[in-house]
Motif scaffolding. Structure first.
Motif, PDB file in Angstrom:
ATOM      1  N   LEU A 130     -49.545 -15.123 126.389  1.00  0.00           N
ATOM      2  CA  LEU A 130     -48.122 -15.476 126.411  1.00  0.00           C
ATOM      3  C   LEU A 130     -47.937 -16.984 126.331  1.00  0.00           C
TER       4      LEU A 130
ATOM      5  N   ASN B 199     -48.582 -17.692 122.614  1.00  0.00           N
ATOM      6  CA  ASN B 199     -47.550 -17.134 121.736  1.00  0.00           C
ATOM      7  C   ASN B 199     -46.508 -16.419 122.574  1.00  0.00           C
ATOM      8  N   GLY B 200     -45.438 -17.112 122.862  1.00  0.00           N
ATOM      9  CA  GLY B 200     -44.418 -16.584 123.766  1.00  0.00           C
ATOM     10  C   GLY B 200     -43.603 -15.455 123.188  1.00  0.00           C
ATOM     11  N   ARG B 201     -43.720 -15.216 121.900  1.00  0.00           N
ATOM     12  CA  ARG B 201     -42.947 -14.131 121.308  1.00  0.00           C
ATOM     13  C   ARG B 201     -43.833 -12.978 120.850  1.00  0.00           C
ATOM     14  N   ILE B 202     -45.050 -12.955 121.317  1.00  0.00           N
ATOM     15  CA  ILE B 202     -45.924 -11.822 121.031  1.00  0.00           C
ATOM     16  C   ILE B 202     -45.252 -10.548 121.561  1.00  0.00           C
ATOM     17  N   THR B 203     -45.380  -9.471 120.826  1.00  0.00           N
ATOM     18  CA  THR B 203     -44.780  -8.214 121.299  1.00  0.00           C
ATOM     19  C   THR B 203     -45.642  -7.631 122.411  1.00  0.00           C
ATOM     20  N   ASN B 204     -44.987  -6.824 123.227  1.00  0.00           N
ATOM     21  CA  ASN B 204     -45.707  -6.242 124.354  1.00  0.00           C
ATOM     22  C   ASN B 204     -46.842  -5.324 123.892  1.00  0.00           C
TER      23      ASN B 204
END
Lengths: 165, 165
Positions: free
Chosen positions: A17, A20-25
């Motif tokens: 995270l 890459n703070g916008r990685i999908t769960n």
DNA sequence: CTTGAAAAATGGCCCGA
DNA sequence: TCGGGCCATTTTTCAAG
């Protein structure tokens, strides 16, 4: 303030995270080796516990017209705690000041300031910073270029707590 | 690298993404006053054009065991460009160094360093930083507390380019 | 962990300034 | 022609079993 110890999966999640703070769960879960629901629960728990303060887009200052970064070392006349807090409050109201760190030693604060150009910074310096109550002296270190811009802390999922350096 | 001027909607998008990097595209679109698909297209274009460098979770250093932040001012013996780059490369390999800024004036670099504690920092200082080739002197400013920790730049969607400072 | 319904992301297509 | 809106499909989120 749950101080449960982080396991290897938690650290992997935090590292991903942070990178890459916008990685999908689902991708996060895949990387961590678990399925999505428990992964999401872990993320929520990490947020709740305060390990994750938030998420931010990392913008290019230069392209947005802020071509100048200056580190300003500020000394105060009075270092009474109430005066320190007073100064910190004032700093909080200056949009150009992005970070404010209190330091040990002679200079009391380090401010990270962005500005459109040196003129703009100098206006801020003379009209706002130097003019503020209790400010004794300011030394400005102009940034030329930034070669490393990593966010947060190093996280090695494999190495829990010992440290080599 | 299209340098098309940003309009009010673009600035709103950037501001929102800077404040909350995990905002959903539909919410982002709602705030911007347009529908989701064109909003997403704008975000992609902003990423493509380099306005958005990336997205990162903002982690709590303290809770992750990095209780100490130090700003290290490093002077080099030689300031030939190749030696500066050499030093920057070395810095890139030290995980504890999170930022490296080259400065105008006498001290050449400002490093932001995180460490688990002061002992750990001192080990880094003596074994790595001071020991590195071409390093002339290092002055360490220990961080006591951080009162402001804003990321990026101020963005006012309403005010395109003029600046009050 | 698995399932499944609700929400979001995203590509296609059409439309108006 | 350049964006924006609408629609449909895919993917993700997230609560329940």
């Amino acid at each position: 303030m749950r101080r449960t110890k982080l396991d290897k999966i938690d650290r992997k999640i935090l590292r991903d995270l942070q990178a890459n703070g916008r990685i999908t769960n689902v991708e996060l879960a895949k990387n961590a080796g678990i399925s999505a629901p428990p992964c999401l629960r872990r993320v929520r728990a990490l947020e709740e516990a305060g390990f994750i303060r938030g998420y931010h887009a990392d913008l290019d200052e230069e392209q947005l017209g802020y071509g100048v970064t200056v580190f300003a070392f500020v000394g105060l006349e009075s270092q009474a705690e109430s005066d320190l807090v007073e100064f910190e409050k004032r700093v909080g109201r200056w949009p150009l000041v992005r970070e404010c760190h209190m330091l040990q030693g002679e200079t009391d604060f380090l401010l990270k300031v962005v500005a459109r150009d040196l003129d703009s910074y100098n206006r801020f310096l003379t009209n706002e910073l130097t003019a503020a109550p209790n400010v004794s002296h300011v030394r400005s270190a102009i940034g030329i270029r930034t070669s490393k811009r990593d966010v947060g802390v190093p996280i090695d999922p494999e190495r829990p707590d010992e440290d080599l350096d």
